[in-house]
Scaffold this motif. Structure first.
Motif, PDB file in Angstrom:
ATOM      1  N   VAL A   1       0.813  -1.215   0.000  1.00  0.00           N
ATOM      2  CA  VAL A   1       0.000   0.000   0.000  1.00  0.00           C
ATOM      3  C   VAL A   1       0.851   1.272   0.000  1.00  0.00           C
ATOM      4  O   VAL A   1       0.417   2.328  -0.436  1.00  0.00           O
ATOM      5  CB  VAL A   1      -0.970  -0.081   1.210  1.00  0.00           C
ATOM      6  N   ARG A   2       2.100   1.162   0.444  1.00  0.00           N
ATOM      7  CA  ARG A   2       2.940   2.362   0.506  1.00  0.00           C
ATOM      8  C   ARG A   2       3.295   2.904  -0.869  1.00  0.00           C
ATOM      9  O   ARG A   2       3.795   4.014  -0.998  1.00  0.00           O
ATOM     10  CB  ARG A   2       4.211   2.076   1.298  1.00  0.00           C
ATOM     11  N   GLU A   3       3.054   2.126  -1.935  1.00  0.00           N
ATOM     12  CA  GLU A   3       3.343   2.607  -3.283  1.00  0.00           C
ATOM     13  C   GLU A   3       2.275   3.565  -3.802  1.00  0.00           C
ATOM     14  O   GLU A   3       2.435   4.158  -4.853  1.00  0.00           O
ATOM     15  CB  GLU A   3       3.462   1.429  -4.269  1.00  0.00           C
ATOM     16  N   VAL A   4       1.187   3.694  -3.051  1.00  0.00           N
ATOM     17  CA  VAL A   4       0.098   4.562  -3.513  1.00  0.00           C
ATOM     18  C   VAL A   4       0.446   6.027  -3.258  1.00  0.00           C
ATOM     19  O   VAL A   4       0.989   6.377  -2.210  1.00  0.00           O
ATOM     20  CB  VAL A   4      -1.217   4.188  -2.792  1.00  0.00           C
ATOM     21  N   TRP A   5       0.129   6.851  -4.230  1.00  0.00           N
ATOM     22  CA  TRP A   5       0.327   8.304  -4.133  1.00  0.00           C
ATOM     23  C   TRP A   5      -0.525   8.842  -2.989  1.00  0.00           C
ATOM     24  O   TRP A   5      -1.755   8.690  -3.024  1.00  0.00           O
ATOM     25  CB  TRP A   5      -0.112   8.918  -5.462  1.00  0.00           C
ATOM     26  N   GLY A   6       0.086   9.426  -1.982  1.00  0.00           N
ATOM     27  CA  GLY A   6      -0.666   9.963  -0.849  1.00  0.00           C
ATOM     28  C   GLY A   6      -0.569   9.089   0.390  1.00  0.00           C
ATOM     29  O   GLY A   6      -1.033   9.478   1.455  1.00  0.00           O
TER      30      GLY A   6
END
Length: 438
Positions: free
Chosen positions: A195-200
């Motif tokens: 999930v850390r790859e998501v923008w924001g």
DNA sequence: TCTGGGGTCCTAGGACCC
DNA sequence: TCTGGGGTCCTAGGACCC
């Protein structure tokens, strides 16, 4: 629906970005750097701000402090370069203008120095937009030598994600069109991408999301935005909806007026003396003031902050800021510098080694027909002042006493003519003399 | 000792981005 | 010894008012 039929999405947003931007710019001017591990360092050569693929492969982390990796880097022949922002800015302008030829002005958002969003919705009827994107990629590479990747999605957040996949899957040839990919492949990738790859979603949010059992992007997409809003914030709820394909973020094609102007620097050496800080803050005020003028704006609030080095846990820590609200809009240098000094006096304490300071101008609005202050430098003086400040930075980027002292004297030299009360014994009143010094 | 409730404005700080 | 800089947006909490 027949499988040959074109897929026309409600929205098709592309994100184009330059791979390893600063390193790639350096390579354009020095092809010998190709194929070698290269890093570009921040101001003061403090930490790594851009890495080539070869440097990444060595395990060199983004924003890693250079002094910690120096030895490893030397061992592997890593080439480290100081940053040259005027070159990068010029390359960026060309990059943006090449892409601007593929869309209308209202369909391009310049998001950062190396990224832009393009709204390709209307072009879906006319072309295969994946091919269109491939043309963009090739043209940027042919014309200015920069390698780019492009992600396409139904929202900006999806486009960002697709761009991530374009980078991590070399077989895609630099383009990932989320809108036309098979569901089975998409689901597989979403399941195995953290999930850390998501923008924001940054470090803190990753931790909080994991605490409630959300690890992969698939988990996040499956969550309920309303519950996410309760537990996190409206920002995170928007991110979830954007991932689900519901647009929440508009393309900002005309850059909005700035809301704040900030000038801050980390000092080369630690600083505890109020006089030294006063000089520095005055120089910062004049730098911020210059940006205020360039923005053709006025401000009402002047904030000053100072902080110790958080990394040195053994030292006493202090981080303070103070804001001064003026009763009128101003773009007057003397007024701003004066407020900055007052604010500094409010927060300064003896017994601390300060390592960073800054000034923030807020309450900005467009400059109307405002009376010129008596203290306003003439335009020519402004240009001279800018030249002086550049010289200052060159002479001593680490804010040694001498250079800062001269900068302040220059301002006081101006004030002198008006109030006959210079506070520095070594002030100079003649700009030309000042410039000659450097 | 006891010590409302709602609204607004401001400040400080946190989180994120490139 | 040596850990960037410039932004945006949001929220919590205090001050103040009625």
């Amino acid at each position: 629906m027949n499988s040959q039929e074109k897929i026309i999405a409600a929205k098709a947003i592309a994100l184009v970005d330059v791979n390893n931007c600063y390193v790639s710019c350096e390579r354009v001017f020095n092809p010998k750097l190709n194929g070698k591990p290269v890093v570009v360092l921040s101001n003061n050569d403090g930490c790594v701000v851009s890495r080539s693929a070869e440097a990444k492969a060595l395990g060199i982390k983004m924003a890693g402090p250079w002094y910690q990796i120096k030895d490893l880097a030397k061992k592997h022949g890593v080439i480290a370069l100081s940053s040259n922002y005027s070159i990068y800015g010029e390359m960026s302008n060309r990059f943006m203008s090449i892409l601007g030829d593929f869309v209308t002005r209202a369909e391009q958002e310049i998001y950062s120095i190396d990224e832009c969003f393009l709204d390709l919705t209307a072009y879906q009827q006319l072309f295969d937009i994946t091919e269109y994107a491939q043309q963009m990629r090739q043209r940027v590479n042919q014309w200015i030598g920069l390698p780019v990747c492009i992600g396409i999605g139904a929202t900006k957040t999806q486009a960002k994600l697709a761009n991530h996949f374009a980078k991590t899957h070399p077989d895609l040839d630099g383009i990932c069109n989320w809108l036309t990919m098979e569901d089975a492949v998409k689901n597989e990738w979403l399941l195995k991408t953290p999930v850390r790859e998501v923008w924001g979603v940054g470090r803190q949010n990753t931790k909080s999301l994991e605490a409630i059992g959300i690890y992969s992007i698939a988990d996040l997409i499956a969550s309920n935005p309303m519950q996410i809003k309760k537990r996190f914030s409206i920002v995170m709820a928007r991110t979830v909806m954007e991932l689900q394909g519901i647009p929440c973020l508009e393309l900002e094609t005309a850059p909005p007026a700035k809301q704040q102007i900030l000038y801050s620097r980390t000092f080369g050496q630690r600083m505890s003396d109020i006089d030294a800080l006063n000089e520095i803050i005055t120089v910062f005020a004049s730098r911020a003031h210059l940006k205020l003028r360039q923005e053709k704006a006025v401000c009402t609030v002047i904030t000053v902050f100072i902080m110790t080095n958080r990394m040195r846990e053994q030292d006493p820590q202090l981080s303070k800021s103070h804001s001064i609200t003026l009763s009128v809009d101003t773009d007057d240098l003397i007024q701003i510098a004066h407020a900055a000094r007052i604010a500094l006096a409010k927060i300064y304490k003896t017994g601390y080694d300060f390592q960073k300071a800054g000034i923030i101008l807020t309450g900005l609005s467009a400059k109307g027909r405002q009376a010129q202050s008596l203290f306003d430098p003439e335009p020519t003086d402004l240009a001279k002042q800018e030249a002086l400040m550049h010289a200052l930075e060159k002479v001593n980027s680490r804010f040694g006493r001498k250079a800062v002292g001269i900068g302040v004297s220059a301002m006081q030299g101006q004030a002198w003519e008006m109030n006959q009360k210079a506070r520095s014994p070594n002030y100079l009143t003649d700009w030309n003399e000042l410039l000659r010094v450097h």
